[in-house]
Design a protein around this motif. Sequence first.
Motif, PDB file in Angstrom:
ATOM      1  N   THR A  92      -0.509  -5.857   1.887  1.00 43.82           N
ATOM      2  CA  THR A  92      -1.838  -5.367   1.494  1.00 43.82           C
ATOM      3  C   THR A  92      -2.662  -4.987   2.714  1.00 43.82           C
ATOM      4  O   THR A  92      -3.348  -3.956   2.720  1.00 43.82           O
ATOM      5  CB  THR A  92      -2.578  -6.436   0.674  1.00 43.82           C
ATOM      6  N   GLU A  93      -2.604  -5.803   3.775  1.00 43.38           N
ATOM      7  CA  GLU A  93      -3.346  -5.498   4.997  1.00 43.38           C
ATOM      8  C   GLU A  93      -2.839  -4.204   5.636  1.00 43.38           C
ATOM      9  O   GLU A  93      -3.629  -3.396   6.140  1.00 43.38           O
ATOM     10  CB  GLU A  93      -3.226  -6.656   5.985  1.00 43.38           C
ATOM     11  N   GLN A 132      -4.132  -1.281   3.712  1.00 46.72           N
ATOM     12  CA  GLN A 132      -5.544  -1.053   4.017  1.00 46.72           C
ATOM     13  C   GLN A 132      -5.706  -0.377   5.372  1.00 46.72           C
ATOM     14  O   GLN A 132      -6.544   0.524   5.519  1.00 46.72           O
ATOM     15  CB  GLN A 132      -6.301  -2.383   3.997  1.00 46.72           C
ATOM     16  N   ASN A 168      -5.195   3.149   5.045  1.00 40.72           N
ATOM     17  CA  ASN A 168      -6.153   3.769   4.113  1.00 40.72           C
ATOM     18  C   ASN A 168      -5.524   4.238   2.802  1.00 40.72           C
ATOM     19  O   ASN A 168      -5.859   5.313   2.291  1.00 40.72           O
ATOM     20  CB  ASN A 168      -6.891   4.928   4.796  1.00 40.72           C
ATOM     21  N   ASP A 190      -4.500   1.429  -2.809  1.00 44.39           N
ATOM     22  CA  ASP A 190      -4.071   0.091  -3.211  1.00 44.39           C
ATOM     23  C   ASP A 190      -2.638  -0.144  -2.754  1.00 44.39           C
ATOM     24  O   ASP A 190      -1.946   0.769  -2.297  1.00 44.39           O
ATOM     25  CB  ASP A 190      -4.205  -0.115  -4.723  1.00 44.39           C
ATOM     26  N   ASN A 191      -2.205  -1.391  -2.899  1.00 45.17           N
ATOM     27  CA  ASN A 191      -0.881  -1.805  -2.446  1.00 45.17           C
ATOM     28  C   ASN A 191       0.219  -1.070  -3.199  1.00 45.17           C
ATOM     29  O   ASN A 191       1.253  -0.698  -2.633  1.00 45.17           O
ATOM     30  CB  ASN A 191      -0.739  -3.315  -2.633  1.00 45.17           C
TER      31      ASN A 191
END
Length: 293
Positions: free
Chosen positions: A255-256, A259, A262, A265-266
């Motif tokens: 997930t990081e 992010q 950009n 979502d995952n």
Amino acid sequence: MNKRFPVYDICSLSDAQDEDILVSRFAPYLQVHQNLKLPHKHNFYHLVLFTEGGGTHAIDFEQYPVLPYQIYFMIPGQAHSWSFEEHVDGYVINFSVPFLESFLLKHDHLEQYSFFNGIPDRSVINIPEAFRASIIDLFENILQEAAQPQQQTTDMVRTLLLQLFIKVGRIVGPRQTPSVTGYNYTLLKNFQKLVEANYHILKLPKQYAELLFITPNHLNALSNNLLQKPAGEVIRERVALEAKRLLINFDLTITEIAQRLNFADNSYFSKFFKKQAGLSPEEFRNKIKNATI
């Protein structure tokens, strides 16, 4: 090594205090830095000439056999790992980004060499027998000069490095590029630089075309002509490469990473990565983990 990212700088790899250059025979360098067999990144230029040994080394997740009289070149930011099967020796040279830029009026000098363009297949070179002695002599001269406390030693090392790059450049020959006007070639180089700076934010060809003040069709034509791939694929490949580089940092969650790149979502990131790499982010990370056990 930075605790959050597997990125090394020259100071962390040397007992010397010089922040811009490290020159060593490879066997003692490897003995001190056994942890470098794990996937990691550098923030400096890195080149190794093997003179003996076997095994494999990987640059940006592309595997290559270790062979005597093979030289490889890496630019800052590339991911790298080793797996040696026997005694290995040769030479290693690490130098910072400013090391040559501060010496040359032409700051983009290294870009003219195909082995410094960040493409692994062009960065691993087997030296023909006829050139081996002269290449070894250059590495020996660099090693000896770097150990001298005399005045202008650093400038002499820079001069010898440039001789090495020119000689290897002549061995591999000039870049083979399709016929294209100087203006269009400059546009393409600017596109590549923009992608390198903005791939995590801008993911559509039309966004780059706007920055270049050309149409998306013009940008695609340039990319297809010089790179044999559409502009969108250039962007996607760069995003996928960075995802792979981030995935070797096991402290970051999927997930990081999504992010940082950009993605909305995952799930969207995972679909993108699987389409580009052929396996999910989790599968890719497990493959790397299993290879380092």
